[in-house]
Design a protein around this motif. Sequence first.
Motif, PDB file in Angstrom:
ATOM      1  N   GLY A  45       0.780  -1.227   0.000  1.00  0.00           N
ATOM      2  CA  GLY A  45       0.000   0.000   0.000  1.00  0.00           C
ATOM      3  C   GLY A  45       0.813   1.279   0.000  1.00  0.00           C
ATOM      4  N   SER A  46       2.123   1.180  -0.087  1.00  0.00           N
ATOM      5  CA  SER A  46       2.969   2.386  -0.079  1.00  0.00           C
ATOM      6  C   SER A  46       2.686   3.286  -1.274  1.00  0.00           C
ATOM      7  N   ILE A  47       2.547   2.691  -2.448  1.00  0.00           N
ATOM      8  CA  ILE A  47       2.252   3.475  -3.650  1.00  0.00           C
ATOM      9  C   ILE A  47       0.870   4.111  -3.523  1.00  0.00           C
ATOM     10  N   GLN A  48      -0.098   3.342  -3.044  1.00  0.00           N
ATOM     11  CA  GLN A  48      -1.447   3.881  -2.882  1.00  0.00           C
ATOM     12  C   GLN A  48      -1.457   5.044  -1.890  1.00  0.00           C
ATOM     13  N   ARG A  86       1.762  11.589  -8.084  1.00  0.00           N
ATOM     14  CA  ARG A  86       1.550  10.769  -9.277  1.00  0.00           C
ATOM     15  C   ARG A  86       2.610   9.675  -9.302  1.00  0.00           C
ATOM     16  N   THR A  87       2.222   8.481  -9.731  1.00  0.00           N
ATOM     17  CA  THR A  87       3.129   7.331  -9.603  1.00  0.00           C
ATOM     18  C   THR A  87       3.519   6.689 -10.936  1.00  0.00           C
ATOM     19  N   PHE A  88       3.385   7.434 -12.038  1.00  0.00           N
ATOM     20  CA  PHE A  88       3.902   7.008 -13.352  1.00  0.00           C
ATOM     21  C   PHE A  88       3.284   5.710 -13.837  1.00  0.00           C
ATOM     22  N   ASP A  89       1.990   5.549 -13.572  1.00  0.00           N
ATOM     23  CA  ASP A  89       1.316   4.296 -13.916  1.00  0.00           C
ATOM     24  C   ASP A  89       1.319   4.000 -15.409  1.00  0.00           C
ATOM     25  N   TYR A 111       2.483  -4.664  -7.884  1.00  0.00           N
ATOM     26  CA  TYR A 111       3.153  -5.298  -6.743  1.00  0.00           C
ATOM     27  C   TYR A 111       2.714  -4.675  -5.419  1.00  0.00           C
ATOM     28  N   ASP A 112       2.281  -3.418  -5.459  1.00  0.00           N
ATOM     29  CA  ASP A 112       1.931  -2.677  -4.243  1.00  0.00           C
ATOM     30  C   ASP A 112       0.768  -3.307  -3.485  1.00  0.00           C
ATOM     31  N   SER A 113      -0.053  -4.093  -4.167  1.00  0.00           N
ATOM     32  CA  SER A 113      -1.229  -4.680  -3.517  1.00  0.00           C
ATOM     33  C   SER A 113      -1.006  -6.113  -3.045  1.00  0.00           C
TER      34      SER A 113
END
Length: 98
Positions: free
Chosen positions: A20-23, A31-34, A41-43
């Motif tokens: 959940g760090s990215i979330q 913004r996370t460059f999706d 991987y964040d989930s």
Amino acid sequence: EKTFKPIKNCQPFIIFGAKGSIQQLRDMGYRTFDHVIDHSYDSIENTTERWDAACKEFERLMSIHLYNAYVACKEDLLWNQQLFLAPKADRLNRLLES
């Protein structure tokens, strides 16, 4: 601190950290460059599986032309830097508006 160093310096990132760090960054307005980085991987709940998935994404990124990826992220990199450097009150107002 380690997460915000690349943000301050306009660098894209992959986080090898807690689920959940990215979330959490998204929730803070970053913004996370999706469109370039697959942060699925964040989930992943399992720490080892999350680590392996983040490593695979890192390896994938190393196999592409990084300059093009960087250029594709430029607008988001500048957004993140400006958000990071903004006064705390401005950051909170942005969160309330979104």
